[in-house]
Design a protein around this motif. Sequence first.
Motif, PDB file in Angstrom:
ATOM      1  N   ASP A 269      33.819  22.905  52.859  1.00  0.00           N
ATOM      2  CA  ASP A 269      34.321  22.845  54.235  1.00  0.00           C
ATOM      3  C   ASP A 269      35.041  24.127  54.636  1.00  0.00           C
ATOM      4  O   ASP A 269      35.192  24.407  55.825  1.00  0.00           O
ATOM      5  CB  ASP A 269      35.249  21.644  54.413  1.00  0.00           C
ATOM      6  N   ILE A 270      35.484  24.906  53.636  1.00  0.00           N
ATOM      7  CA  ILE A 270      36.192  26.148  53.942  1.00  0.00           C
ATOM      8  C   ILE A 270      35.374  27.382  53.581  1.00  0.00           C
ATOM      9  O   ILE A 270      35.813  28.508  53.766  1.00  0.00           O
ATOM     10  CB  ILE A 270      37.558  26.202  53.225  1.00  0.00           C
ATOM     11  N   GLY A 274      30.534  26.201  55.608  1.00  0.00           N
ATOM     12  CA  GLY A 274      31.308  25.214  56.341  1.00  0.00           C
ATOM     13  C   GLY A 274      31.423  25.598  57.812  1.00  0.00           C
ATOM     14  O   GLY A 274      30.968  26.654  58.239  1.00  0.00           O
ATOM     15  N   PRO A 275      32.079  24.771  58.618  1.00  0.00           N
ATOM     16  CA  PRO A 275      32.067  24.948  60.071  1.00  0.00           C
ATOM     17  C   PRO A 275      33.234  25.733  60.649  1.00  0.00           C
ATOM     18  O   PRO A 275      33.389  25.774  61.867  1.00  0.00           O
ATOM     19  CB  PRO A 275      32.122  23.495  60.572  1.00  0.00           C
ATOM     20  N   LEU A 276      34.064  26.372  59.829  1.00  0.00           N
ATOM     21  CA  LEU A 276      35.295  26.976  60.347  1.00  0.00           C
ATOM     22  C   LEU A 276      35.022  27.978  61.467  1.00  0.00           C
ATOM     23  O   LEU A 276      35.579  27.859  62.573  1.00  0.00           O
ATOM     24  CB  LEU A 276      36.066  27.655  59.208  1.00  0.00           C
ATOM     25  N   ILE A 379      28.595  36.427  52.410  1.00  0.00           N
ATOM     26  CA  ILE A 379      28.687  35.426  53.478  1.00  0.00           C
ATOM     27  C   ILE A 379      27.833  35.827  54.678  1.00  0.00           C
ATOM     28  O   ILE A 379      27.641  35.029  55.594  1.00  0.00           O
ATOM     29  CB  ILE A 379      30.140  35.209  53.932  1.00  0.00           C
ATOM     30  N   GLY A 380      27.303  37.057  54.677  1.00  0.00           N
ATOM     31  CA  GLY A 380      26.567  37.562  55.830  1.00  0.00           C
ATOM     32  C   GLY A 380      25.379  36.713  56.241  1.00  0.00           C
ATOM     33  O   GLY A 380      25.314  36.233  57.380  1.00  0.00           O
ATOM     34  N   PRO A 381      24.378  36.504  55.349  1.00  0.00           N
ATOM     35  CA  PRO A 381      23.212  35.706  55.735  1.00  0.00           C
ATOM     36  C   PRO A 381      23.573  34.273  56.107  1.00  0.00           C
ATOM     37  O   PRO A 381      22.977  33.690  57.019  1.00  0.00           O
ATOM     38  CB  PRO A 381      22.327  35.741  54.491  1.00  0.00           C
ATOM     39  N   LEU A 382      24.541  33.685  55.410  1.00  0.00           N
ATOM     40  CA  LEU A 382      24.933  32.309  55.695  1.00  0.00           C
ATOM     41  C   LEU A 382      25.534  32.187  57.088  1.00  0.00           C
ATOM     42  O   LEU A 382      25.214  31.268  57.849  1.00  0.00           O
ATOM     43  CB  LEU A 382      25.950  31.829  54.649  1.00  0.00           C
ATOM     44  N   THR A 383      26.411  33.129  57.431  1.00  0.00           N
ATOM     45  CA  THR A 383      27.047  33.102  58.744  1.00  0.00           C
ATOM     46  C   THR A 383      26.048  33.426  59.838  1.00  0.00           C
ATOM     47  O   THR A 383      26.041  32.791  60.905  1.00  0.00           O
ATOM     48  CB  THR A 383      28.216  34.098  58.782  1.00  0.00           C
TER      49      THR A 383
END
Length: 435
Positions: A269-270, A274-276, A379-383
């Motif tokens: 979640d963090i 996750g959706p933050l 985190i780039g591709p995920l975001t």
Amino acid sequence: MTMTDCTTGLLDFIARSPTPFHATQSLVELLTEQGFSPLDEMDSWRLKAGGRYYVVRGGSSLIAFVVGNKAVETSGFRIIGAHTDSPCLKVKPVPEIDKKGYWQLGVEVYGGALLNPWFDRDLSIAGRVSYLSKSGELRSALVDFQKAIACVPSLAIHLDREANKNRSVNPQTDMNAILQISSEKQSFRTLLMAQIKDDEAQEVLDYNLSFYDVQTPSVIGLKGDFIASARLDNLLSCYLGAQALCEAGGAHTSVLICNDHEEVGSRSDIGAQGPLLDEVIDRLASDGEVRQRALRRSVMFSVDNAHGVHPNFPACHDDKHGPMLNQGPVIKFDANQSYATSSASAALVRWLAGTAQGEEVIPLQDYVTRADMRCGSTIGPLTAAAVGVATVDIGVPTFAMHSIRELAGVSDLSYMVRLLERFLAHESLPFPSNL
């Protein structure tokens, strides 16, 4: 910010941040000093143009932003992303081991840690403890033993003659830390009680604790060229991103997101899956059409360390893509999208760094993994996929990534922070979605 101030600030930041929880607290302190105010996700927000705010989720992930004076649907979001976690040894839930007269703690490996450098280091423990108060409340506190209390000793060469030829490490049997000579049966949770600075603490209920090396970060080299420290991946990027955000003007909406759990896949979640970030963007652009128009005009810099070419192992790099320390930030490419860089987002970075801006050129380097090797990710591709924002993966080149102590170049700090500041401050960016 001068190179000296940037270096000194980073070393202090890392020293105060042995875990993601402490790193987030350090970021909060830095941002608070620069006029950022906390927001509670359970409240209704009343944001003002030019306002500076931050949100903490889970104690170890943070998002901070400056609300721009320009409408987001016409100016977009300028986003910097990094992560607060680093590979390490975690304390197991029931860690006590009493063997051959020694009291040990069982460990669990977090992330892709390079294990051999953890042997024979002076280790301490820090993290977050959840506990019950005498009044029956559930509370939590950060703890840090702040001194060397443990060690994972190597096996002597006389008992392992092949150690220098072909040594493998079994994390279940080889990495348990020794704390003391065993004199009586002990409880680790009782030991933790003494570290909680709350007279009302009654019982430790649970914890998230990590071992860390007590050796402090330092500048090394004959001419002071290098920074040697734990957790450069990726507290270096968190710190530089925060510094850039603090210098951001109020024209555009600028965002810093520092997620936990990147080193284990970001599935929480963090984490970046996750959706933050998505939920905060919803608060900044609640109307569906406004949000979509804003994101088409938005760019994210995913800032995570890059592999510098190692002079002892040059064959591990592609001949044309071996970044050098102190030669500038690295744009990271991967045809299979483990990095989110596109030709358009890379072109934007080169445009920002180049003479077209009428400012001093910021040197840039390129990195792609050898075609016969697999690269890491960020985190780039995920975001980019979750939020729908054009993204470039960049980072400061380093040695010994995921070791207990890593190495980076002093000059690269100022190169990177200047690039990030230029990104947030530029009056009118070309949008990668239009290139």
